[in-house]
Design an enzyme around this catalytic site. Structure first.
Site, PDB file in Angstrom:
ATOM      1  N   CYS A  55      35.428  40.711  45.866  1.00  0.00           N
ATOM      2  CA  CYS A  55      34.892  42.076  45.964  1.00  0.00           C
ATOM      3  C   CYS A  55      35.080  42.621  47.377  1.00  0.00           C
ATOM      4  O   CYS A  55      35.382  43.799  47.575  1.00  0.00           O
ATOM      5  CB  CYS A  55      33.404  42.104  45.621  1.00  0.00           C
ATOM      6  N   CYS A  68      30.339  38.384  46.689  1.00  0.00           N
ATOM      7  CA  CYS A  68      31.605  37.967  46.063  1.00  0.00           C
ATOM      8  C   CYS A  68      32.788  38.236  46.989  1.00  0.00           C
ATOM      9  O   CYS A  68      33.007  39.362  47.437  1.00  0.00           O
ATOM     10  CB  CYS A  68      31.725  38.700  44.730  1.00  0.00           C
TER      11      CYS A  68
END
Lengths: 312, 103
Positions: free
Chosen positions: B31, B28
């Site tokens: 992230c 991600c």
């Protein structure tokens, strides 16, 4: 008061390129960012059209650009700009975090955009739970579930392609056709769990007892032929609104709040330039953002040289 | 201190003091940017807060136990109690405020 030749507001691809070109033109550069370097790249799983990079994860490209800028000596700070002022040949930048006023000879606004919303019934109630604007962040909870994407542009197609690998079914509802690049559109259409409804207008996010159940849509032209699709989650990709609220009291914004600039990225305020997605433009891509940033920084450098010649 | 989850130590780790847990996915993008910000925060507040990174895919039991629905999700614990939670990439000052409220 901190003083710089150039303050770049925003650390997306436009801002980071502007900062790199700025320091390489011998300017003292500060780059301000309210969130994290990368801009919209952060929300992009795979970028496949940035020349030379092949297929690259958005955050990885962002970090590479940021490290490049840091290696060259760009100063960086986490700040949310609330106001800019132009006083004679100097600019002042005010931020949300503290009372510090930053002074600069030039400013490049590269603040990017945020997602547009539909403002229809049910959106407020279900946003953040069943309605999302980031497939990469929230897609995981829809494994083997039914998902709808609203929109048909680049973001809708890219994120839809990602969601189709996770969800049981993906329905795309768009008010035109799919308008992203034809290769990506054809690939998405070819996936067995994808169904596209073109020329439709979503009118309501439907729920029962506080639980989201689906979305209601009609024919775009006639407003008739009402249909409801049951689904577990919805992702909206219907365009963007520029982060230019802090410029509302200036005269440099055009239609939709986007910055009006000329081919040199100049606004109507001398020494203030615009670059990237927050500019009024046709194509918003990483490569067009970086091009804007380079032009804006070169013009900022030329502007400062002219100022210094005036002082002599 | 910033560290990757050691499953056997998690309950003990969050039981005492200010602990910020970052539920993330390795695939991600937001992230990854949050990790970048957390590293920055660790430089200044690392002696006052423990930051534990929990991989979303590898720890379904913890994800379920703490009702984490998406990533990145930050959960701030103080002496084992959840004080606050934020989903999505957050501004550095917002994260610092979460931590300061737990100190």
């Amino acid at each position: 008061m901190r003083k710089y030749d150039l303050v770049v507001i925003g650390a997306g691809p436009a801002g980071m390129t502007a900062a790199i070109y700025g320091v390489r033109a011998n300017l003292k550069v500060l780059m301000l960012e309210k969130l994290a370097p990368g801009g919209q790249m952060i929300n992009t799983n795979e970028i496949e059209n940035y020349p030379g990079a092949g297929k690259v994860n958005g955050s990885e490209l962002a970090l590479q650009m940021f490290e490049h800028a840091q290696e060259l000596g760009v100063e960086f700070d986490y700040k949310t700009v609330t106001k800019i002022e132009s006083i004679e040949d100097s600019k002042r930048i005010y931020t949300e975090e503290d009372d510090e006023v930053i002074e600069a000879l030039t400013i490049i606004v590269a603040t990017g955009t945020r997602p547009r919303t539909l403002n229809i019934p049910g959106e407020e109630e279900f946003k953040g739970s069943a309605i999302s604007w980031c497939a990469i962040c929230d897609g995981a909870k829809y494994r083997d579930k039914d998902v709808v994407v609203i929109g048909g542009g680049n973001s809708a197609v890219d994120e839809g392609t990602y969601l189709a690998t996770i969800a049981k079914s993906l329905t795309i509802i768009t008010d035109l056709e799919l308008t992203a690049d034809p290769v990506s559109c054809d690939y998405l259409r070819s996936l067995p769990n994808v169904n596209v409804f073109p020329y439709k207008r979503v009118v309501e996010f439907v729920g029962k007892g506080g639980e989201f159940t689906g979305i209601k849509f009609v024919d775009k032209e006639t407003g008739e032929n009402e249909q409801v699709i049951e689904c577990d989650g919805v992702f909206e990709y219907i365009g963007a609104i520029p982060y230019t609220d802090f410029l509302e009291k200036t005269t440099i914004l055009g239609s939709g709040g986007f910055l009006e600039v000329n081919e040199r990225m100049e606004t109507t305020i001398p020494g203030v330039f615009g670059a990237g997605d927050c500019n009024s433009k046709h194509l918003r891509q990483v490569v067009t953002a970086t091009a804007d940033g380079a032009i804006a920084a070169q013009e900022a450098s030329a502007y400062i040289k002219a100022l210094r010649r005036k002082e002599v | 201190m910033l560290k990757e989850l050691v499953k056997e130590e998690f309950t003990q780790d969050i039981a005492k003091g200010a602990v910020l847990v970052d539920f993330y996915s390795s695939t991600c993008s937001p992230c990854k940017m949050l990790a970048f910000i957390l590293k920055d925060i660790e430089k200044t507040l690392g002696d006052q807060v423990t930051i534990i990174k929990v991989n979303f895919e590898e720890n379904p039991d913890l994800i379920e136990e703490h009702k984490v629905e998406g990533y990145p999700t930050l959960v701030m614990f103080k002496d084992g109690e959840e004080l606050s939670r934020k989903s999505g990439l957050q501004q550095k000052p917002v994260i610092i405020k979460m931590i300061e409220e737990a100190l």
